[in-house]
Design a protein around this motif. Structure first.
Motif, PDB file in Angstrom:
ATOM      1  N   PRO A   1       0.265  35.675  40.122  1.00 17.88           N
ATOM      2  CA  PRO A   1       1.304  36.661  39.517  1.00 17.88           C
ATOM      3  C   PRO A   1       1.239  38.058  39.945  1.00 17.88           C
ATOM      4  N   ILE A   2       0.508  38.283  40.636  1.00 14.19           N
ATOM      5  CA  ILE A   2       0.746  39.484  41.455  1.00 14.19           C
ATOM      6  C   ILE A   2       2.472  39.924  41.652  1.00 14.19           C
ATOM      7  N   GLY A   3       3.690  39.265  41.525  1.00 16.22           N
ATOM      8  CA  GLY A   3       4.674  39.850  41.548  1.00 16.22           C
ATOM      9  C   GLY A   3       5.659  39.764  40.259  1.00 16.22           C
ATOM     10  N   SER A   4       4.144  39.268  39.296  1.00 19.80           N
ATOM     11  CA  SER A   4       5.081  38.992  37.701  1.00 19.80           C
ATOM     12  C   SER A   4       4.283  40.543  37.251  1.00 19.80           C
ATOM     13  N   TRP A   5       3.682  41.403  37.814  1.00 19.03           N
ATOM     14  CA  TRP A   5       2.636  42.555  37.301  1.00 19.03           C
ATOM     15  C   TRP A   5       4.029  43.342  38.001  1.00 19.03           C
ATOM     16  N   LEU A   6       4.237  43.709  39.177  1.00 22.88           N
ATOM     17  CA  LEU A   6       4.690  44.691  39.777  1.00 22.88           C
ATOM     18  C   LEU A   6       6.498  44.061  39.195  1.00 22.88           C
ATOM     19  N   LEU A   7       7.149  43.274  38.527  1.00 20.97           N
ATOM     20  CA  LEU A   7       8.472  43.410  37.694  1.00 20.97           C
ATOM     21  C   LEU A   7       7.835  43.438  36.624  1.00 20.97           C
ATOM     22  N   LEU A   8       6.730  43.644  35.835  1.00 21.25           N
ATOM     23  CA  LEU A   8       6.312  44.308  34.965  1.00 21.25           C
ATOM     24  C   LEU A   8       6.077  45.333  34.648  1.00 21.25           C
TER      25      LEU A   8
ATOM     26  N   PHE B   1       6.062  42.789  28.309  1.00 17.81           N
ATOM     27  CA  PHE B   1       5.062  41.243  28.954  1.00 17.81           C
ATOM     28  C   PHE B   1       5.752  39.831  29.154  1.00 17.81           C
ATOM     29  N   VAL B   2       6.237  39.164  28.708  1.00 11.85           N
ATOM     30  CA  VAL B   2       6.281  37.898  28.274  1.00 11.85           C
ATOM     31  C   VAL B   2       7.731  37.397  29.187  1.00 11.85           C
ATOM     32  N   GLY B   3       8.328  38.449  29.161  1.00  9.27           N
ATOM     33  CA  GLY B   3       9.802  38.708  29.595  1.00  9.27           C
ATOM     34  C   GLY B   3       9.583  39.260  30.531  1.00  9.27           C
ATOM     35  N   ALA B   4       8.485  40.067  31.665  1.00 11.91           N
ATOM     36  CA  ALA B   4       8.728  40.106  32.791  1.00 11.91           C
ATOM     37  C   ALA B   4       8.020  38.296  33.789  1.00 11.91           C
ATOM     38  N   PHE B   5       7.033  37.960  33.282  1.00 12.00           N
ATOM     39  CA  PHE B   5       6.657  36.546  33.365  1.00 12.00           C
ATOM     40  C   PHE B   5       7.521  35.653  33.949  1.00 12.00           C
ATOM     41  N   ALA B   6       8.699  35.394  32.792  1.00  8.48           N
ATOM     42  CA  ALA B   6       9.584  34.510  32.326  1.00  8.48           C
ATOM     43  C   ALA B   6      10.572  35.326  33.339  1.00  8.48           C
ATOM     44  N   MET B   7      11.199  36.099  33.986  1.00  4.27           N
ATOM     45  CA  MET B   7      12.105  36.155  34.529  1.00  4.27           C
ATOM     46  C   MET B   7      11.709  36.450  36.028  1.00  4.27           C
ATOM     47  N   ARG B   8      10.428  36.743  36.166  1.00  2.00           N
ATOM     48  CA  ARG B   8      10.364  36.698  38.209  1.00  2.00           C
ATOM     49  C   ARG B   8       9.629  35.013  38.333  1.00  2.00           C
ATOM     50  N   GLY B   9       9.500  34.393  36.696  1.00  2.00           N
ATOM     51  CA  GLY B   9       9.790  33.034  36.891  1.00  2.00           C
ATOM     52  C   GLY B   9      10.811  32.368  37.432  1.00  2.00           C
ATOM     53  N   ALA B  10      11.930  33.189  37.078  1.00  2.00           N
ATOM     54  CA  ALA B  10      13.711  32.422  37.562  1.00  2.00           C
ATOM     55  C   ALA B  10      13.985  32.342  38.481  1.00  2.00           C
ATOM     56  N   GLY B  11      12.701  34.183  38.601  1.00  2.00           N
ATOM     57  CA  GLY B  11      14.090  34.741  39.768  1.00  2.00           C
ATOM     58  C   GLY B  11      12.972  33.997  41.242  1.00  2.00           C
ATOM     59  N   CYS B  12      12.423  33.783  41.002  1.00  2.00           N
ATOM     60  CA  CYS B  12      11.145  32.853  42.142  1.00  2.00           C
ATOM     61  C   CYS B  12      11.503  31.574  42.105  1.00  2.00           C
TER      62      CYS B  12
END
Length: 310
Positions: free
Chosen positions: A36-43, A71-82
């Motif tokens: 999840p580190i990338g999601s945190w860095l996006l958030l 928080f929810v949006g960052a994790f969802a969109m980082r997942g979509a981007g990955c």
């Protein structure tokens, strides 16, 4: 399917590998919920801008909700981007030791299944975005163009980290769009500072793959800087600190925000001093510590926003 055999090379021993239902593991790995580190860095730029904009508005009434939605949006969109990145990079990933065990090159999911999962994650992100005002919705949608082209940049430029910075720093604009309904000079300065930060920490991350990247012709700032990485990081991180400082000054930030920036800067100095580019494991640890740097800055900005309204 054997769980241990299908783990991603640099993400073993996490909750996805040990607790998630077997059928879900390839999808959770596509979205990087095992890392999840990338999601945190996006958030974090989202949270920075939300706190700074709340300070400018002299109102924190909506800030908890905005932070939660980000928080929810960052994790969802980082997942979509990955997931999009894995679809476009599936042939390259198969040639790199660290990434050949990712779900698509490893044959755990098909491209069609991955694309369907991408759409599902994007719809969650859209649902979050639609909670905001029209200007914020349009600002958020505008970021998609950068997300779409990013995976191809490593094939054509030595500076793909700048494009990643444009995408991962977009949240530095979103807090202003959501809270103030506009993007002013403070927002743009925070965005620019975040881009410099991203270029720095992703250069550290890219050193893990520098040798494999050279073999397959993938470009990066890690390969470009090479032995000059520490001086280059000094420039990137100095720019980040100065530009974020400009944003604080334009926003009229108080002492807690400046203390947060000082702690953030001190952490970046520590990263440069500790770095050994030939040690892949150390590069990963230092990269992951970037979350701590970002949280230090956020703590200062949040404290300043709260103190400005009491």
């Amino acid at each position: 399917m054997n769980g241990a055999a299908t783990r991603v090379a640099d993400a073993t021993g996490n909750w996805v590998d040990t607790r998630a239902p077997q059928w879900s593991r390839p999808y959770l790995r596509l979205s990087r919920l095992d890392r999840p580190i990338g999601s945190w860095l996006l958030l974090l730029p989202c949270w920075w801008s939300a706190a700074l904009a709340a300070r400018m508005a002299h109102s924190i009434g909506q800030l908890p909700l905005v932070l939660a939605l980000f928080f929810v949006g960052a994790f969802a969109m980082r997942g979509a981007g990955c997931t999009w990145n894995d679809i476009t990079d599936r042939d390259l990933d198969a040639k790199v030791e660290r990434t050949r065990s990712r779900p698509i090159p490893a044959g755990q999911v098909s491209v069609r299944q991955a694309f369907a999962f991408l759409v599902a994650q994007a719809l969650i992100g859209l649902a979050v975005l639609l909670q905001f005002n029209r200007f914020a919705v349009l600002t958020g949608i505008a970021s998609l163009a950068i997300v779409v082209v990013y995976p191809f940049m490593k094939r054509i430029t030595w500076w793909p980290q700048i494009v990643l910075g444009l995408a991962f720093s977009w949240g530095a604009l979103m807090g202003f769009a959501v809270t103030l309904g506009r993007l002013d000079a403070a927002a743009l300065a925070l965005y620019a500072g975040s881009i410099a930060w991203v270029v720095g920490y992703d250069t550290i991350y890219a050193h893990q793959d520098a040798e494999d990247d050279a073999l397959i012709g993938v470009k990066s700032t890690a390969r470009l800087f090479g032995a000059r990485t520490k001086p280059a990081l000094t420039v990137c991180y100095a720019l980040a600190a100065v530009l974020i400082g400009v944003a604080l000054g334009l926003a009229g930030a108080g002492l807690p925000a400046w203390i947060g920036l000082a702690a953030f800067t001190a952490h970046l100095v520590w990263q440069i001093g500790r770095l050994e580019i030939g040690d892949a494991a150390l590069c990963l640890r230092i990269f992951k510590s970037s979350r701590d740097a970002g949280l230090l800055l956020f703590a200062g900005l949040l404290a300043d926003a709260v103190m400005a309204t009491v």
